[in-house]
Motif scaffolding. Structure first.
Motif, PDB file in Angstrom:
ATOM      1  N   ALA A   1       0.835  -1.200   0.000  1.00  0.00           N
ATOM      2  CA  ALA A   1       0.000   0.000   0.000  1.00  0.00           C
ATOM      3  C   ALA A   1       0.871   1.251   0.000  1.00  0.00           C
ATOM      4  CB  ALA A   1      -0.925  -0.006   1.215  1.00  0.00           C
ATOM      5  N   THR A   2       1.954   1.224   0.780  1.00  0.00           N
ATOM      6  CA  THR A   2       2.905   2.336   0.751  1.00  0.00           C
ATOM      7  C   THR A   2       3.438   2.554  -0.661  1.00  0.00           C
ATOM      8  OG1 THR A   2       3.589   1.901   3.040  1.00  0.00           O
ATOM      9  CG2 THR A   2       5.091   3.192   1.679  1.00  0.00           C
ATOM     10  N   ARG A   3       3.761   1.462  -1.348  1.00  0.00           N
ATOM     11  CA  ARG A   3       4.237   1.539  -2.729  1.00  0.00           C
ATOM     12  C   ARG A   3       3.283   2.341  -3.607  1.00  0.00           C
ATOM     13  NH1 ARG A   3       3.517  -4.059  -5.348  1.00  0.00           N
ATOM     14  NH2 ARG A   3       1.352  -3.289  -5.260  1.00  0.00           N
ATOM     15  N   GLU A   4       1.989   2.089  -3.455  1.00  0.00           N
ATOM     16  CA  GLU A   4       1.006   2.761  -4.310  1.00  0.00           C
ATOM     17  C   GLU A   4       0.900   4.253  -3.990  1.00  0.00           C
ATOM     18  OE1 GLU A   4      -0.176   1.314  -6.896  1.00  0.00           O
ATOM     19  OE2 GLU A   4       0.756  -0.580  -6.306  1.00  0.00           O
ATOM     20  N   LEU A   5       1.001   4.603  -2.719  1.00  0.00           N
ATOM     21  CA  LEU A   5       0.953   6.025  -2.364  1.00  0.00           C
ATOM     22  C   LEU A   5       2.225   6.743  -2.815  1.00  0.00           C
ATOM     23  CD1 LEU A   5      -0.735   5.942   1.163  1.00  0.00           C
ATOM     24  CD2 LEU A   5      -1.781   6.318  -1.078  1.00  0.00           C
ATOM     25  N   ILE A   6       3.344   6.052  -2.788  1.00  0.00           N
ATOM     26  CA  ILE A   6       4.577   6.640  -3.319  1.00  0.00           C
ATOM     27  C   ILE A   6       4.431   6.876  -4.816  1.00  0.00           C
ATOM     28  CG2 ILE A   6       7.010   6.174  -3.795  1.00  0.00           C
ATOM     29  CD1 ILE A   6       7.155   4.799  -1.064  1.00  0.00           C
ATOM     30  N   GLU A   7       3.804   5.937  -5.526  1.00  0.00           N
ATOM     31  CA  GLU A   7       3.565   6.111  -6.963  1.00  0.00           C
ATOM     32  C   GLU A   7       2.696   7.338  -7.232  1.00  0.00           C
ATOM     33  OE1 GLU A   7       4.761   4.543  -9.547  1.00  0.00           O
ATOM     34  OE2 GLU A   7       5.889   2.984  -8.496  1.00  0.00           O
ATOM     35  N   LEU A   8       1.862   7.694  -6.282  1.00  0.00           N
ATOM     36  CA  LEU A   8       1.016   8.888  -6.405  1.00  0.00           C
ATOM     37  C   LEU A   8       1.733  10.159  -5.982  1.00  0.00           C
ATOM     38  CD1 LEU A   8      -2.446   7.566  -5.149  1.00  0.00           C
ATOM     39  CD2 LEU A   8      -1.949   8.493  -7.417  1.00  0.00           C
TER      40      LEU A   8
ATOM     41  N   ILE B   1      -6.587   1.034  -0.460  1.00  0.00           N
ATOM     42  CA  ILE B   1      -5.645   1.720  -1.351  1.00  0.00           C
ATOM     43  C   ILE B   1      -5.382   0.882  -2.597  1.00  0.00           C
ATOM     44  CG2 ILE B   1      -3.233   2.462  -1.559  1.00  0.00           C
ATOM     45  CD1 ILE B   1      -3.477   3.339   1.434  1.00  0.00           C
ATOM     46  N   LEU B   2      -5.194  -0.433  -2.422  1.00  0.00           N
ATOM     47  CA  LEU B   2      -4.984  -1.300  -3.574  1.00  0.00           C
ATOM     48  C   LEU B   2      -6.216  -1.333  -4.469  1.00  0.00           C
ATOM     49  CD1 LEU B   2      -3.087  -4.325  -1.958  1.00  0.00           C
ATOM     50  CD2 LEU B   2      -2.146  -2.226  -2.916  1.00  0.00           C
ATOM     51  N   ASP B   3      -7.414  -1.348  -3.859  1.00  0.00           N
ATOM     52  CA  ASP B   3      -8.648  -1.244  -4.651  1.00  0.00           C
ATOM     53  C   ASP B   3      -8.625  -0.006  -5.537  1.00  0.00           C
ATOM     54  OD1 ASP B   3      -9.661  -3.491  -3.370  1.00  0.00           O
ATOM     55  OD2 ASP B   3     -11.092  -2.382  -2.137  1.00  0.00           O
ATOM     56  N   ALA B   4      -8.284   1.113  -4.924  1.00  0.00           N
ATOM     57  CA  ALA B   4      -8.335   2.395  -5.636  1.00  0.00           C
ATOM     58  C   ALA B   4      -7.416   2.392  -6.848  1.00  0.00           C
ATOM     59  CB  ALA B   4      -7.946   3.526  -4.679  1.00  0.00           C
ATOM     60  N   ARG B   5      -6.220   1.866  -6.665  1.00  0.00           N
ATOM     61  CA  ARG B   5      -5.259   1.857  -7.761  1.00  0.00           C
ATOM     62  C   ARG B   5      -5.697   0.914  -8.872  1.00  0.00           C
ATOM     63  NH1 ARG B   5      -2.064   5.476  -8.835  1.00  0.00           N
ATOM     64  NH2 ARG B   5      -0.170   4.239  -9.142  1.00  0.00           N
TER      65      ARG B   5
ATOM     66  N   PRO C   1       6.865  -4.849  -8.544  1.00  0.00           N
ATOM     67  CA  PRO C   1       6.452  -3.485  -8.883  1.00  0.00           C
ATOM     68  C   PRO C   1       4.941  -3.387  -8.940  1.00  0.00           C
ATOM     69  CG  PRO C   1       7.232  -4.631 -10.819  1.00  0.00           C
ATOM     70  CD  PRO C   1       7.532  -5.527  -9.650  1.00  0.00           C
ATOM     71  N   SER C   2       4.436  -2.183  -8.866  1.00  0.00           N
ATOM     72  CA  SER C   2       2.999  -1.988  -8.919  1.00  0.00           C
ATOM     73  C   SER C   2       2.436  -2.480 -10.253  1.00  0.00           C
ATOM     74  CB  SER C   2       2.653  -0.503  -8.752  1.00  0.00           C
ATOM     75  OG  SER C   2       1.279  -0.290  -9.008  1.00  0.00           O
ATOM     76  N   PRO C   3       1.408  -3.325 -10.227  1.00  0.00           N
ATOM     77  CA  PRO C   3       0.790  -3.762 -11.483  1.00  0.00           C
ATOM     78  C   PRO C   3      -0.096  -2.692 -12.107  1.00  0.00           C
ATOM     79  CG  PRO C   3      -0.387  -4.707  -9.624  1.00  0.00           C
ATOM     80  CD  PRO C   3       0.801  -3.967  -9.043  1.00  0.00           C
ATOM     81  N   TRP C   4      -0.269  -1.577 -11.407  1.00  0.00           N
ATOM     82  CA  TRP C   4      -1.200  -0.544 -11.872  1.00  0.00           C
ATOM     83  C   TRP C   4      -0.498   0.765 -12.196  1.00  0.00           C
ATOM     84  CZ3 TRP C   4      -2.612  -2.681  -6.805  1.00  0.00           C
ATOM     85  CH2 TRP C   4      -3.311  -3.897  -6.953  1.00  0.00           C
ATOM     86  N   THR C   5       0.818   0.698 -12.465  1.00  0.00           N
ATOM     87  CA  THR C   5       1.593   1.868 -12.809  1.00  0.00           C
ATOM     88  C   THR C   5       2.381   1.565 -14.082  1.00  0.00           C
ATOM     89  OG1 THR C   5       1.811   2.518 -10.487  1.00  0.00           O
ATOM     90  CG2 THR C   5       3.356   3.480 -12.021  1.00  0.00           C
ATOM     91  N   PRO C   6       2.392   2.503 -15.054  1.00  0.00           N
ATOM     92  CA  PRO C   6       1.665   3.773 -15.007  1.00  0.00           C
ATOM     93  C   PRO C   6       0.186   3.585 -15.309  1.00  0.00           C
ATOM     94  CG  PRO C   6       2.771   3.542 -17.097  1.00  0.00           C
ATOM     95  CD  PRO C   6       3.186   2.367 -16.276  1.00  0.00           C
ATOM     96  N   VAL C   7      -0.632   4.430 -14.715  1.00  0.00           N
ATOM     97  CA  VAL C   7      -2.057   4.404 -15.005  1.00  0.00           C
ATOM     98  C   VAL C   7      -2.257   4.947 -16.416  1.00  0.00           C
ATOM     99  CG1 VAL C   7      -4.320   5.289 -14.331  1.00  0.00           C
ATOM    100  CG2 VAL C   7      -2.648   4.709 -12.582  1.00  0.00           C
ATOM    101  N   PRO C   8      -2.951   4.205 -17.275  1.00  0.00           N
ATOM    102  CA  PRO C   8      -3.152   4.704 -18.638  1.00  0.00           C
ATOM    103  C   PRO C   8      -4.030   5.941 -18.653  1.00  0.00           C
ATOM    104  CG  PRO C   8      -4.477   2.751 -18.252  1.00  0.00           C
ATOM    105  CD  PRO C   8      -3.609   2.912 -17.047  1.00  0.00           C
ATOM    106  N   ARG C   9      -3.867   6.755 -19.668  1.00  0.00           N
ATOM    107  CA  ARG C   9      -4.733   7.927 -19.806  1.00  0.00           C
ATOM    108  C   ARG C   9      -6.131   7.488 -20.195  1.00  0.00           C
ATOM    109  NH1 ARG C   9      -3.073  12.175 -17.276  1.00  0.00           N
ATOM    110  NH2 ARG C   9      -4.266  13.516 -18.673  1.00  0.00           N
TER     111      ARG C   9
END
Length: 420
Positions: A48-55, A321-325, A410-418
């Motif tokens: 979850a920290t990983r995802e907030l860092i990505e943000l 947080i993981l849901d959101a990403r 690594p985050s499976p949801w980064t980068p978030v597509p446009r």
């Protein structure tokens, strides 16, 4: 694309930030008149920290949260039974943070208002119902100040409105009250001397008798004092709930203190810690059965609205947080909002529902009850009380609730597509 999010908690605000990063127009509504830093401490698992860092929230997190370096079980006399490193000390690339829940929410709220605009989050606005159509979803909302109802339309509606989700209630009518396992929780924050290494989450005892969880949520000051978050659990007589569970319900010192009156374990004075809290909150340990579906058409659920669970394994805020990403990623790369929400559910529901059920097994409490039964007055060596197999079972129990996202992936949801 325009998305309406019901609920400005950790999950809803993280969803807003994630969708904004993908170029999506977002509005958030919440029924409370004013968002304030309420509650007590929570933990953010490394993924979850990983995802907030990505943000882009890494610096804010490190300034607000305290890295957790170890996690340990003790008997009620303070004798160590089992433990493991956590976060960076366990080999993760990202820390596990202990943090005040309200401060995390305010951190996310400030980022939303800065990036999306001050009017993005509309408070004092209650969700009433939705109507899902072929071209958009219509949400009826109520202004609490005037009582006026009005309709907002969006391409997708996200129910991130917590345990008593009105969006969930419409999608899954007739659920009734949450399910109670008979455990009473009392929570508080107390300024006290730091204990052990100052970065440990400690669990003493077992909920089948009495259990105490404590961890710091601030760094020690120049006097060696820190804010210690604590949680006391006691198994009550089982029965039906006679109350509406409320995380902010006030508790009474005289109800919790007798269960821990003689728990001075040398390195921690439990009764003094309980007595020193400025505020005590009381809550029954509840969850809900996993749902057969979260998404229908342009409407879905997220966080506690989708999967409320027992507060074990540091999963409540982390899984939201993981849901959101995942939602932002799948929604913005799909051909339609309905397809995106279905893809989000396919990714997350199969992961989270087993965690809800795993939290009910209380494997750690069962083993700690064995310790209390075999050595009621304490012990000198844990191998005199538990076998290697029993200790391994205690460790394995946390694989299903804490280490659910392979270390250092690594985050499976980064980068978030446009957004299309």
């Amino acid at each position: 694309m325009r998305v309406l999010i019901v609920g400005a908690g950790i999950g809803g605000l993280t969803t807003a930030l994630s969708l904004h990063a993908a170029g999506v127009d977002v509005e958030v509504v919440d029924s409370v008149r004013e968002l304030r830093p309420l509650g007590v401490g929570i933990n953010l698992l490394p993924h979850a920290t990983r995802e907030l860092i990505e943000l882009g929230l890494g610096d804010a997190l490190s300034a607000t949260g305290l890295p957790v370096e170890s996690f340990a079980h003790f008997d009620r006399h303070g004798n160590r039974v089992w433990g493991e490193p956590r976060g960076i000390a366990l080999g993760y690339r990202w820390p596990q943070y202990s943090i005040h829940r309200g401060e995390l929410q305010m951190l996310l709220l400030a980022a939303v208002r800065e990036r999306l605009g001050a009017d993005t989050v509309r408070t004092g606005t209650t969700f009433v119902r939705f109507v899902d159509g072929p071209d958009h979803v219509s949400a009826t909302l109520r202004d609490q100040a005037t009582g006026e109802q009005f309709v907002e339309t969006a391409d997708a509606l996200i129910g991130a409105d917590g345990l008593y989700s009105a969006v969930r209630a419409q999608s899954h009518p007739g659920e009734g009250l949450p399910l109670w396992n008979g455990v009473r929780l009392w929570r508080g924050i107390t300024e006290a001397d730091a204990f052990l290494d100052g970065h440990t989450m400690a669990i003493l005892g077992t909920r089948f008798l009495a259990k105490f969880v404590v961890y710091p949520i601030s760094r020690p000051d120049d006097r060696g004092r820190a804010s210690l978050n604590w949680l006391a659990e006691v198994q009550s007589a089982t029965g039906r709930l006679t109350e509406m569970p409320d995380w902010n319900r006030a508790g009474r010192l005289e109800d919790v203190l007798p269960h821990f009156a003689d728990w001075n374990v040398g390195w921690l004075d439990v009764p003094e810690l309980i007595s020193g809290a400025e505020e005590i909150l009381e809550y029954p340990m509840v969850d809900r059965d996993p749902l057969p579906f979260w998404s229908r058409g342009r409407v879905t659920l997220l966080g506690d609205a989708a999967h409320p669970m027992y507060p074990l394994g540091s999963n409540g805020g982390s899984q939201a947080i993981l849901d959101a990403r995942a939602l932002a990623y799948e929604l913005t790369r799909a051909d339609s909002p309905a397809a995106g929400l279905a893809a989000y559910e396919a990714v997350r529901r199969k992961t989270v529902n087993p965690i809800v059920l795993a939290n009910r097994t209380t494997r750690g409490d069962t083993i700690m009850e064995t310790v209390a039964r075999r050595a009621p007055d304490g012990f000198d060596r844990v191998d005199e009380v538990l076998s290697e197999q029993e200790l391994a079972a205690l460790a394995d129990g946390y694989l299903s609730i804490s280490h659910t996202d392979g270390r250092n992936l690594p985050s499976p949801w980064t980068p978030v597509p446009r957004a299309r």
